[in-house]
Design a protein around this motif. Sequence first.
Motif, PDB file in Angstrom:
ATOM      1  N   ILE A  15      13.600   0.501   1.532  1.00  0.00           N
ATOM      2  CA  ILE A  15      12.801   1.718   1.447  1.00  0.00           C
ATOM      3  C   ILE A  15      13.657   2.917   1.072  1.00  0.00           C
ATOM      4  CG2 ILE A  15      11.435   3.337   2.813  1.00  0.00           C
ATOM      5  CD1 ILE A  15      10.424   1.015   4.433  1.00  0.00           C
ATOM      6  N   TYR A  16      14.842   3.013   1.677  1.00  0.00           N
ATOM      7  CA  TYR A  16      15.578   4.272   1.599  1.00  0.00           C
ATOM      8  C   TYR A  16      16.629   4.329   0.505  1.00  0.00           C
ATOM      9  CZ  TYR A  16      13.393   5.488   5.993  1.00  0.00           C
ATOM     10  OH  TYR A  16      12.476   5.776   6.950  1.00  0.00           O
ATOM     11  N   LEU A  17      17.073   3.200  -0.027  1.00  0.00           N
ATOM     12  CA  LEU A  17      18.148   3.244  -1.018  1.00  0.00           C
ATOM     13  C   LEU A  17      17.576   3.013  -2.410  1.00  0.00           C
ATOM     14  CD1 LEU A  17      20.876   1.245   0.911  1.00  0.00           C
ATOM     15  CD2 LEU A  17      20.508   3.709   0.827  1.00  0.00           C
TER      16      LEU A  17
ATOM     17  N   PHE B 265       0.835  -1.202   0.000  1.00  0.00           N
ATOM     18  CA  PHE B 265       0.000   0.000   0.000  1.00  0.00           C
ATOM     19  C   PHE B 265       0.870   1.252   0.000  1.00  0.00           C
ATOM     20  CE2 PHE B 265      -3.986  -2.175   1.555  1.00  0.00           C
ATOM     21  CZ  PHE B 265      -4.785  -1.698   0.533  1.00  0.00           C
ATOM     22  N   ALA B 266       1.899   1.256   0.852  1.00  0.00           N
ATOM     23  CA  ALA B 266       2.690   2.469   1.017  1.00  0.00           C
ATOM     24  C   ALA B 266       3.615   2.717  -0.167  1.00  0.00           C
ATOM     25  CB  ALA B 266       3.503   2.381   2.310  1.00  0.00           C
ATOM     26  N   PHE B 267       4.380   1.698  -0.572  1.00  0.00           N
ATOM     27  CA  PHE B 267       5.484   1.981  -1.485  1.00  0.00           C
ATOM     28  C   PHE B 267       5.249   1.498  -2.909  1.00  0.00           C
ATOM     29  CE2 PHE B 267       7.242   1.938   2.804  1.00  0.00           C
ATOM     30  CZ  PHE B 267       7.710   3.236   2.845  1.00  0.00           C
ATOM     31  N   ASP B 268       4.281   0.606  -3.125  1.00  0.00           N
ATOM     32  CA  ASP B 268       3.955   0.251  -4.505  1.00  0.00           C
ATOM     33  C   ASP B 268       2.811   1.121  -5.024  1.00  0.00           C
ATOM     34  OD1 ASP B 268       5.897  -1.609  -4.357  1.00  0.00           O
ATOM     35  OD2 ASP B 268       4.560  -3.328  -4.065  1.00  0.00           O
ATOM     36  N   ARG B 269       1.771   1.309  -4.178  1.00  0.00           N
ATOM     37  CA  ARG B 269       0.610   2.075  -4.652  1.00  0.00           C
ATOM     38  C   ARG B 269       0.621   3.510  -4.125  1.00  0.00           C
ATOM     39  NH1 ARG B 269      -3.897  -2.375  -2.834  1.00  0.00           N
ATOM     40  NH2 ARG B 269      -2.520  -4.180  -2.966  1.00  0.00           N
ATOM     41  N   LEU B 270       1.617   3.837  -3.287  1.00  0.00           N
ATOM     42  CA  LEU B 270       1.730   5.178  -2.710  1.00  0.00           C
ATOM     43  C   LEU B 270       0.448   5.647  -2.024  1.00  0.00           C
ATOM     44  CD1 LEU B 270       3.953   7.173  -5.219  1.00  0.00           C
ATOM     45  CD2 LEU B 270       4.543   6.334  -2.950  1.00  0.00           C
ATOM     46  N   GLN B 271      -0.290   4.720  -1.407  1.00  0.00           N
ATOM     47  CA  GLN B 271      -1.463   5.113  -0.623  1.00  0.00           C
ATOM     48  C   GLN B 271      -1.032   5.216   0.837  1.00  0.00           C
ATOM     49  OE1 GLN B 271      -4.618   2.347  -1.468  1.00  0.00           O
ATOM     50  NE2 GLN B 271      -4.685   2.900  -3.620  1.00  0.00           N
ATOM     51  N   MET B 272      -0.358   6.327   1.149  1.00  0.00           N
ATOM     52  CA  MET B 272       0.228   6.474   2.476  1.00  0.00           C
ATOM     53  C   MET B 272      -0.843   6.501   3.563  1.00  0.00           C
ATOM     54  SD  MET B 272       3.397   6.444   2.119  1.00  0.00           S
ATOM     55  CE  MET B 272       4.623   6.544   0.841  1.00  0.00           C
ATOM     56  N   GLY B 273      -1.997   7.090   3.259  1.00  0.00           N
ATOM     57  CA  GLY B 273      -3.065   7.160   4.248  1.00  0.00           C
ATOM     58  C   GLY B 273      -3.556   5.780   4.624  1.00  0.00           C
ATOM     59  N   LYS B 274      -3.809   4.967   3.614  1.00  0.00           N
ATOM     60  CA  LYS B 274      -4.322   3.631   3.885  1.00  0.00           C
ATOM     61  C   LYS B 274      -3.286   2.797   4.634  1.00  0.00           C
ATOM     62  CE  LYS B 274      -7.826   1.960   1.188  1.00  0.00           C
ATOM     63  NZ  LYS B 274      -8.369   1.502  -0.095  1.00  0.00           N
ATOM     64  N   ALA B 275      -2.016   2.952   4.207  1.00  0.00           N
ATOM     65  CA  ALA B 275      -0.963   2.194   4.881  1.00  0.00           C
ATOM     66  C   ALA B 275      -0.855   2.605   6.350  1.00  0.00           C
ATOM     67  CB  ALA B 275       0.361   2.406   4.162  1.00  0.00           C
ATOM     68  N   SER B 276      -0.984   3.914   6.618  1.00  0.00           N
ATOM     69  CA  SER B 276      -0.920   4.362   8.016  1.00  0.00           C
ATOM     70  C   SER B 276      -2.098   3.817   8.809  1.00  0.00           C
ATOM     71  CB  SER B 276      -0.921   5.885   8.075  1.00  0.00           C
ATOM     72  OG  SER B 276       0.211   6.389   7.422  1.00  0.00           O
TER      73      SER B 276
ATOM     74  N   ILE C 263       6.078   5.090   7.843  1.00  0.00           N
ATOM     75  CA  ILE C 263       5.629   5.987   6.769  1.00  0.00           C
ATOM     76  C   ILE C 263       5.967   7.454   7.059  1.00  0.00           C
ATOM     77  CG2 ILE C 263       3.553   6.839   5.613  1.00  0.00           C
ATOM     78  CD1 ILE C 263       2.658   3.765   5.965  1.00  0.00           C
ATOM     79  N   PRO C 264       5.647   7.981   8.253  1.00  0.00           N
ATOM     80  CA  PRO C 264       6.064   9.361   8.524  1.00  0.00           C
ATOM     81  C   PRO C 264       7.572   9.552   8.446  1.00  0.00           C
ATOM     82  CG  PRO C 264       4.486   8.627  10.144  1.00  0.00           C
ATOM     83  CD  PRO C 264       4.844   7.434   9.340  1.00  0.00           C
ATOM     84  N   LEU C 265       8.342   8.548   8.884  1.00  0.00           N
ATOM     85  CA  LEU C 265       9.794   8.680   8.788  1.00  0.00           C
ATOM     86  C   LEU C 265      10.222   8.746   7.330  1.00  0.00           C
ATOM     87  CD1 LEU C 265      11.172   6.320  11.574  1.00  0.00           C
ATOM     88  CD2 LEU C 265      11.257   8.810  11.484  1.00  0.00           C
ATOM     89  N   PHE C 266       9.602   7.909   6.512  1.00  0.00           N
ATOM     90  CA  PHE C 266       9.935   7.950   5.081  1.00  0.00           C
ATOM     91  C   PHE C 266       9.625   9.330   4.506  1.00  0.00           C
ATOM     92  CE2 PHE C 266       8.626   7.555   0.633  1.00  0.00           C
ATOM     93  CZ  PHE C 266       9.788   7.057   0.097  1.00  0.00           C
ATOM     94  N   ILE C 267       8.450   9.873   4.878  1.00  0.00           N
ATOM     95  CA  ILE C 267       8.082  11.204   4.385  1.00  0.00           C
ATOM     96  C   ILE C 267       9.086  12.240   4.877  1.00  0.00           C
ATOM     97  CG2 ILE C 267       6.296  12.994   4.461  1.00  0.00           C
ATOM     98  CD1 ILE C 267       4.265  10.640   4.744  1.00  0.00           C
ATOM     99  N   MET C 268       9.440  12.118   6.165  1.00  0.00           N
ATOM    100  CA  MET C 268      10.393  13.067   6.741  1.00  0.00           C
ATOM    101  C   MET C 268      11.728  13.028   5.994  1.00  0.00           C
ATOM    102  SD  MET C 268      11.696  13.134  10.676  1.00  0.00           S
ATOM    103  CE  MET C 268      13.184  12.176  10.656  1.00  0.00           C
TER     104      MET C 268
END
Lengths: 341, 356
Positions: free
Chosen positions: B310-312, A297-308, B218-223
């Motif tokens: 995630i980061y590299l 959800f977070a890194f393939d579909r970039l749905q950060m809200g749903k992943a959170s 996720i917030p850390l990634f955004i940060m």
Amino acid sequence: MLDQTLETPVTGLTPRAAPLPVWRRRKGRRNAPGPRDRWGYLFIAPWIAGFLIFTAGPMIASIVISFTDYDMKTMRPVGVGNYADLIWRAGPAGGHGDEQFYKSIWNTFFYALFSVPLGLTGSLLLAVLLNQKLKGLSIFRTIYYLPSLVPAVASSLLWIWILQPDSGLLNQALGWLFRHPLAPLHLTPPAWLQNENWSKPSLILMSLWGIGGSRMIIFLAGLQGIGDQYYEAARIDGAGPFRTFRHVTLPLITPVIFFNLVLGIIGAFQAFTQAYIMTGGGPNNSSLLYALLLYQFAFDRLQMGKASAMAWILFLILLIFTLIQFNSSKKWVHYEGADEG
Amino acid sequence: MKRLILYILAFAGAVIFLVPLLWTVSTALKTRQQIFDMPPTWIPIAYRAPDSSNTMQPVTVVRKIKPPAAEVSLLAGPQLGQTIAVEQSALTIGNGQEYVKLRAPEPVPARIISLFPDGLAVVRFPDAPQNAFMPLTALQSHFAPQWRNFSAAWNSLPLPFHWFLLNTYTITMLNVIGQLLSCSLVAYGFARFRFRGRNALFMLLLSTMMLPAQVTMIPLFIMWSKTRAIDTFIPLTLPSFFATSAFSVFLLRQFFMGLPKELDEAAMIDGCGPLRIWWQILLPLSRPVLITVGVLTFLGSWDDFVGPLIYLDRLRNYTVSVALRIFQDQYGSDYSLIMAAALVHIVPVVILFFIA
């Protein structure tokens, strides 16, 4: 410069200024913070800063994000939309929640339900074995510990090869066993990672390879902490090895079992690397673990809200599990000294 | 009797635990054909043409050159029809036929093209015009670990593996140093000073152990992406300098509390400030627990997959674990190469374990 400030007697306890009586007074009132104790804040400052930047701040941000629709570019508040989509709103029929989400919860529960108890039992049995007075113990301990040192990616690759359906080592061995003239049943070995029904058992099997790791070491430390007087008493009462284990050893290491259980469940619910490397969640989502879906959800579909939102649901699930364990622990965890006499 | 059963159990367990690792090593040293052998074999072997050395080969003498040498034409063997020069002393006559005793030639490597269940194989010899069909038993097998699997794996990505090893090592060492310094400092603060709110803060610290990493991921990634730190080592190392490992703080604090407080007090009387007490009194006495924390941090960082994933972004920044992932994508079915690459990831950890 810094050194100089430190050298100045913050405590007022230079030998000249503060002779012995000061020490004695402080010893008498151990709980009263002195002026020197303010240094403590300075020393834990790195952690406080780290906690605010890398834990507390992100936690708050994560709650906020979970109520929005965010794709790293635009953020749009959606209220409980993400939670609703996951739990009851989305889905092919326009309801009943996200199918993959429920599938991943089921998979993760299944994985935890078997890997944690089997793993704990295995670790405990290994620890009991290593607690016997055998020769070459250190060699055995090293061998049992070795698999847990293997990095997750490497061990995933290794197990892909061992579980390979045709020429993998396991199926060659099983094939030989099943075709043996003395074998009662003529079974065919499963396709493991490539079969919907066997992908989760494969991950569980693989997780059991690491039972000789830190959990076993913790058990071993617990076993070695049991005083000889208990075993002596059991022997005088005429208890055999199994009854001694059941009624002496087991009750006395329940605190260690409890500790390993809590951390084991938390770990099992976050299992990610094996599924990511070995199956990518397949076949047919049968090994789609919760953390893997969250990552997608977070890194393939970039749905950060749903992943959170998923992250917070995971947090709640683990919180409930942990609270249940802490509550039930009063019934089955014995602390030495607490129930004596 | 009871001890015998225990030994059998312990031994059986050891075998079960070791087999996957030994299988990895064995696979990494085998040829591409041998890894699919049925039944599986453990010792890496290669095949050669049957040995023709020290056997008498029938020849016709073409001409005698300046004695004691002769030029002969071979009538049998893999070099059939070739004309070679031999020393005359190597020629013997038996049954009216001249034979030559050949010196051991370079063994001819044989490659198994395909293998049939009844032991027949299609075999290719390097110089032969066509493949031969013969029973496998007719060939000579010998112990031949394929070390070049390692060099092949090492160089099969656009960047060599030592690049990834160096990246991983850099990140890991920064983490070890960061956690050792910051965690011991924080543990010292919790162990030796009685400030207000100490116990509550310590409970807070311990409770972070139970927080699933996904919550902050996720917030850390955004940060990190807002601060343009993506594709650098910063997100993977900087947090270590802020005592992010609650377990390490806990271990160190327990150890510090076991050290007699009189040491601090004696040092203090000698005019030692709190920072120097930490550095010069407590740390030197805490070698065992510092080693434990260092090793645990090393293992965790060396093992880490999600962070680098995630980061590299660019290959040049990859650690071994994410490089292995790319490797798996590209060489999915070439198990001997994959096992060789996996060993590159495993061996440093095992070495560290035996040192520590």
